[in-house]
Design a protein around this motif. Structure first.
Motif, mmCIF file in Angstrom:
data_model
loop_
_atom_site.group_PDB
_atom_site.id
_atom_site.type_symbol
_atom_site.label_atom_id
_atom_site.label_comp_id
_atom_site.label_asym_id
_atom_site.label_seq_id
_atom_site.Cartn_x
_atom_site.Cartn_y
_atom_site.Cartn_z
ATOM 1 N N LEU A 13 45.100 40.605 31.512
ATOM 2 C CA LEU A 13 44.763 41.475 30.386
ATOM 3 C C LEU A 13 43.522 40.968 29.668
ATOM 4 C CD1 LEU A 13 45.449 43.845 28.497
ATOM 5 C CD2 LEU A 13 46.924 42.274 27.216
ATOM 6 N N ARG A 14 43.470 39.672 29.434
ATOM 7 C CA ARG A 14 42.321 39.071 28.740
ATOM 8 C C ARG A 14 41.033 39.248 29.545
ATOM 9 N NH1 ARG A 14 41.146 36.902 23.634
ATOM 10 N NH2 ARG A 14 39.538 35.299 23.833
ATOM 11 N N MET A 15 41.100 38.997 30.838
ATOM 12 C CA MET A 15 39.913 39.093 31.687
ATOM 13 C C MET A 15 39.418 40.534 31.796
ATOM 14 S SD MET A 15 41.036 36.372 34.660
ATOM 15 C CE MET A 15 39.454 36.039 35.425
ATOM 16 N N VAL A 16 40.338 41.472 31.877
ATOM 17 C CA VAL A 16 39.954 42.887 31.956
ATOM 18 C C VAL A 16 39.328 43.335 30.637
ATOM 19 C CG1 VAL A 16 40.826 45.249 32.171
ATOM 20 C CG2 VAL A 16 41.636 43.477 33.739
ATOM 21 N N GLU A 17 39.885 42.890 29.528
ATOM 22 C CA GLU A 17 39.315 43.230 28.215
ATOM 23 C C GLU A 17 37.896 42.691 28.084
ATOM 24 O OE1 GLU A 17 42.065 41.601 25.420
ATOM 25 O OE2 GLU A 17 43.331 43.396 25.375
ATOM 26 N N GLN A 18 37.683 41.460 28.527
ATOM 27 C CA GLN A 18 36.346 40.868 28.472
ATOM 28 C C GLN A 18 35.367 41.654 29.334
ATOM 29 O OE1 GLN A 18 37.145 36.806 29.632
ATOM 30 N NE2 GLN A 18 37.384 36.125 27.517
ATOM 31 N N GLN A 66 37.465 40.524 41.782
ATOM 32 C CA GLN A 66 37.310 39.090 41.538
ATOM 33 C C GLN A 66 38.438 38.540 40.670
ATOM 34 O OE1 GLN A 66 33.153 39.092 40.044
ATOM 35 N NE2 GLN A 66 32.710 37.741 41.769
ATOM 36 N N ILE A 67 38.850 39.323 39.695
ATOM 37 C CA ILE A 67 39.964 38.907 38.838
ATOM 38 C C ILE A 67 41.230 38.733 39.672
ATOM 39 C CG2 ILE A 67 41.526 39.681 37.000
ATOM 40 C CD1 ILE A 67 39.053 40.985 35.663
ATOM 41 N N LYS A 68 41.503 39.700 40.534
ATOM 42 C CA LYS A 68 42.704 39.630 41.380
ATOM 43 C C LYS A 68 42.625 38.455 42.356
ATOM 44 C CE LYS A 68 45.809 42.443 44.210
ATOM 45 N NZ LYS A 68 46.208 41.330 45.077
ATOM 46 N N ILE A 69 41.472 38.279 42.974
ATOM 47 C CA ILE A 69 41.295 37.167 43.920
ATOM 48 C C ILE A 69 41.551 35.832 43.225
ATOM 49 C CG2 ILE A 69 39.576 35.890 45.274
ATOM 50 C CD1 ILE A 69 38.269 38.687 45.838
ATOM 51 N N THR A 70 40.985 35.671 42.034
ATOM 52 C CA THR A 70 41.124 34.414 41.299
ATOM 53 C C THR A 70 42.563 34.180 40.860
ATOM 54 O OG1 THR A 70 38.853 34.666 40.478
ATOM 55 C CG2 THR A 70 40.249 33.064 39.359
ATOM 56 N N LEU A 71 43.200 35.207 40.316
ATOM 57 C CA LEU A 71 44.577 35.057 39.845
ATOM 58 C C LEU A 71 45.544 34.815 41.005
ATOM 59 C CD1 LEU A 71 44.691 37.790 37.062
ATOM 60 C CD2 LEU A 71 44.887 35.327 36.736
ATOM 61 N N LYS A 97 35.561 36.223 49.924
ATOM 62 C CA LYS A 97 35.984 37.499 49.326
ATOM 63 C C LYS A 97 35.452 37.627 47.899
ATOM 64 C CE LYS A 97 40.301 36.484 50.173
ATOM 65 N NZ LYS A 97 41.781 36.549 50.181
ATOM 66 N N PHE A 98 35.513 36.533 47.150
ATOM 67 C CA PHE A 98 35.008 36.518 45.781
ATOM 68 C C PHE A 98 33.506 36.798 45.772
ATOM 69 C CE2 PHE A 98 33.222 34.427 42.051
ATOM 70 C CZ PHE A 98 34.121 34.740 41.043
#
Length: 224
Positions: A13-18, A66-71, A97-98
């Motif tokens: 949520l935080r990363m998507v908001e940013q 990228q968010i999904k790959i990292t998480l 992939k990133f």
């Protein structure tokens, strides 16, 4: 919901908001840059069209990847044990992939003499993200939001600030590489003036983001 699922949701949520805030502010900066300069009325529609298309389709979709790959990589690291060997394997398996979802890969000329430096910065970014995300995901204590999660994962403001500065320094390095030679950008259809406008907006956006990050850091730690 176990602690990993909870933390995953909080960090996502935080990363998507940013991401959303950065893209919106970027559009404001583009408009601001285009409102100055005698020749900008010529490139204005081209640059605006590019930014709108890029932000809504390319940048947004790829940043979400990228968010999904990292998480997901962070979850694997926490579940399987954060050994150095596993960390290196996860980087090896997931960075390609990133990278393909990174704007360094998608908007720059890979044959340019400075591309290798940008690619290295992208890898450093992934390593830094994964290191921080793994610490956030590993928090087992009862937390309700991102601020609480950070205060548990990073016990002191100094530690959190060090991590933040590490990432900002990597981003600063990447921007300077582009600023030093804008021909590395592959968006030739916007022209030289268009590239300059985009790079100026990129710099201003970074400076604003840096300010917001430090303000957020202060809010997270100073009141506790």
């Amino acid at each position: 919901m176990n602690y990993l699922e909870r933390n995953y949701a909080i960090v996502k949520l935080r990363m998507v908001e940013q991401m959303e805030n950065s893209l919106k502010f970027g559009r404001t900066l583009i408009d601001s840059e285009l409102d100055t300069g005698l020749l900008n009325f010529i490139v204005k529609p081209i640059v605006k069209t590019f930014y709108d298309h890029w932000s809504e389709r390319d940048a947004k979709a790829n940043t979400l990847k990228q968010i999904k790959i990292t998480l997901d990589a962070g979850i694997k690291l926490v579940k399987d044990g954060a050994s150095e060997e596993l960390f290196e394997k996860i980087i090896f398996d997931n960075f390609p992939k990133f990278e393909k979802a990174d704007q360094t890969y998608n908007q720059t000329n890979h044959a340019h003499k400075n591309y290798g430096k940008l690619r290295q910065a992208a890898k450093e970014t992934f390593i830094n993200y994964l290191t921080e995300v793994a610490k956030l995901l590993a928090v087992k204590e009862d937390v309700n939001d991102y601020g609480e999660l950070c205060r548990v994962a990073f016990k002191s403001k100094e530690q959190a600030e060090k991590n933040l500065r590490n990432q900002l320094n990597i981003t600063e390095k990447s921007i300077k590489i582009v600023e030093s030679d804008i021909s590395i950008l592959r968006i030739n259809f916007v022209g030289k003036f268009g590239k300059k406008i985009i790079v100026r907006a990129l710099r201003k956006g970074f400076e604003n983001t840096k300010k917001e990050f430090f303000e957020g850091l202060n809010e997270t730690y100073d009141q506790y």
